[in-house]
Design an enzyme around this catalytic site. Structure first.
Site, short mmCIF file in Angstrom:
data_model
loop_
_atom_site.label_atom_id
_atom_site.label_comp_id
_atom_site.label_asym_id
_atom_site.label_seq_id
_atom_site.Cartn_x
_atom_site.Cartn_y
_atom_site.Cartn_z
N ASP A 15 0.79 -1.24 0.00
CA ASP A 15 0.00 0.00 0.00
C ASP A 15 0.82 1.29 0.00
OD1 ASP A 15 -1.98 -1.88 0.17
OD2 ASP A 15 -2.81 -1.17 2.07
N ASP A 56 -4.80 -0.77 -1.58
CA ASP A 56 -6.19 -0.60 -1.18
C ASP A 56 -6.93 -0.06 -2.40
OD1 ASP A 56 -6.26 -1.46 1.43
OD2 ASP A 56 -6.50 0.52 2.32
N HIS A 58 -10.72 0.75 -2.76
CA HIS A 58 -12.03 0.74 -2.14
C HIS A 58 -13.11 1.35 -3.03
CE1 HIS A 58 -10.29 -0.56 1.57
NE2 HIS A 58 -9.72 0.59 1.88
N HIS A 62 -17.42 2.23 0.95
CA HIS A 62 -16.77 1.24 1.82
C HIS A 62 -17.13 1.44 3.28
CE1 HIS A 62 -13.41 -1.11 3.62
NE2 HIS A 62 -13.70 -1.88 2.57
N HIS A 103 -10.41 7.17 1.69
CA HIS A 103 -9.06 6.99 1.16
C HIS A 103 -9.05 5.89 0.10
CE1 HIS A 103 -9.37 3.90 4.32
NE2 HIS A 103 -8.50 3.20 3.60
N LYS A 128 -6.99 -4.91 -3.18
CA LYS A 128 -7.73 -5.49 -2.06
C LYS A 128 -8.70 -4.47 -1.49
CE LYS A 128 -3.96 -4.35 1.18
NZ LYS A 128 -4.64 -3.41 2.08
N CYS A 180 -2.05 -2.62 7.71
CA CYS A 180 -1.98 -3.51 6.54
C CYS A 180 -0.68 -4.31 6.47
CB CYS A 180 -2.20 -2.71 5.26
SG CYS A 180 -3.88 -2.02 5.16
#
Length: 244
Positions: A15, A56, A58, A62, A103, A128, A180
């Site tokens: 990330d 990430d 999203h 989310h 984010h 993810k 993470c």
């Protein structure tokens, strides 16, 4: 480590995205850009069999975004909600989920990997956290441990991918060390890999040394070894011939 133990290492860079980096990331991790030179040195090493990056990724709705919850006291970083395991079809299984600023929304500049990272050396990128119903800090599973491809909104079964390439050891770096990175390393260990977190190549949302000490305790409890850039474990993958 016994000298005759198989050694086929993989690197997972977690990330390293604009929203997680100062100066203007919406969830900027203090010192997030400081670790790039060491990570790029690791990416340049020919000793890794596989080099993985994660993002990430999203949807805008989310569950972890404070803005998506109507209670007036829901504040990023401070508030928690009860999250149900809807992905695993076990809604009776719940956990408390911290709420974050918006984010890494799919397709935005904030979700992109930072320009300074040498992504030309990355073999595969894992996206993810694409399922709006559940948090997914780890690249191996969502927060409830649903581990199959698609569960939690991951686009690759990373454990199967690494096992298919006969990976034995996994090194984890990136952002953020207390979320993470921590959970990806725990997922790697659970999947059967000897796992290291390189302390110098991570930064935490909570910069308090006491908080990092607790993260290390959890990692060590889950058979993840926390190492430094000058440790034998790291020197082994940075040596041109893989030997000390």
């Amino acid at each position: 480590m016994p000298p005759d133990m198989p050694f086929k290492p993989a690197l997972i860079v977690v990330d390293m995205q604009n929203d997680f980096c100062p100066p203007d990331g919406s969830l900027a991790v203090p010192g997030g850009r400081e670790i790039v030179p060491l990570i790029n040195e690791l990416l340049a090493s020919p000793m890794f069999e596989v080099k993985v990056s994660t993002q990430d990724w999203h949807p805008s709705d989310h569950i972890s975004f404070a803005a998506n919850h109507t209670a007036p006291n829901n504040k990023p970083f401070e508030s928690f909600i009860e999250m149900k395991n809807l992905v695993g079809n076990r809604p009776e299984q719940t956990m408390m989920q911290r709420l974050w600023p918006v984010h890494c929304v799919q397709g935005t500049r904030g979700a992109e990997i930072i320009d300074e990272l040498d992504v030309s050396k990355v073999d595969v990128n894992v996206r993810k956290g694409m399922d709006a119903r559940v948090e997914m800090y780890s690249a191996f599973s969502d927060s409830f441990g649903n581990m199959t491809e698609g569960a939690g909104g991951v686009d690759l079964d990373l454990a199967s991918f690494l096992h298919a390439r006969h990976i034995t050891h996994v090194y984890v770096v990136g952002l953020a060390g207390d979320y993470c990175v921590k959970d990806t390393a725990r997922g790697a260990a659970k999947a059967g890999f000897a796992t290291y977190v390189i302390e110098d190549a991570q930064r935490c949302v909570d910069p308090d040394p006491a908080a990092w000490a607790e993260v290390k305790r959890v990692l060590q409890q889950d058979s993840v070894e926390v190492v430094h850039a000058q440790s034998n474990e790291v020197r082994r993958v940075l040596q041109p011939c893989g030997q000390l």
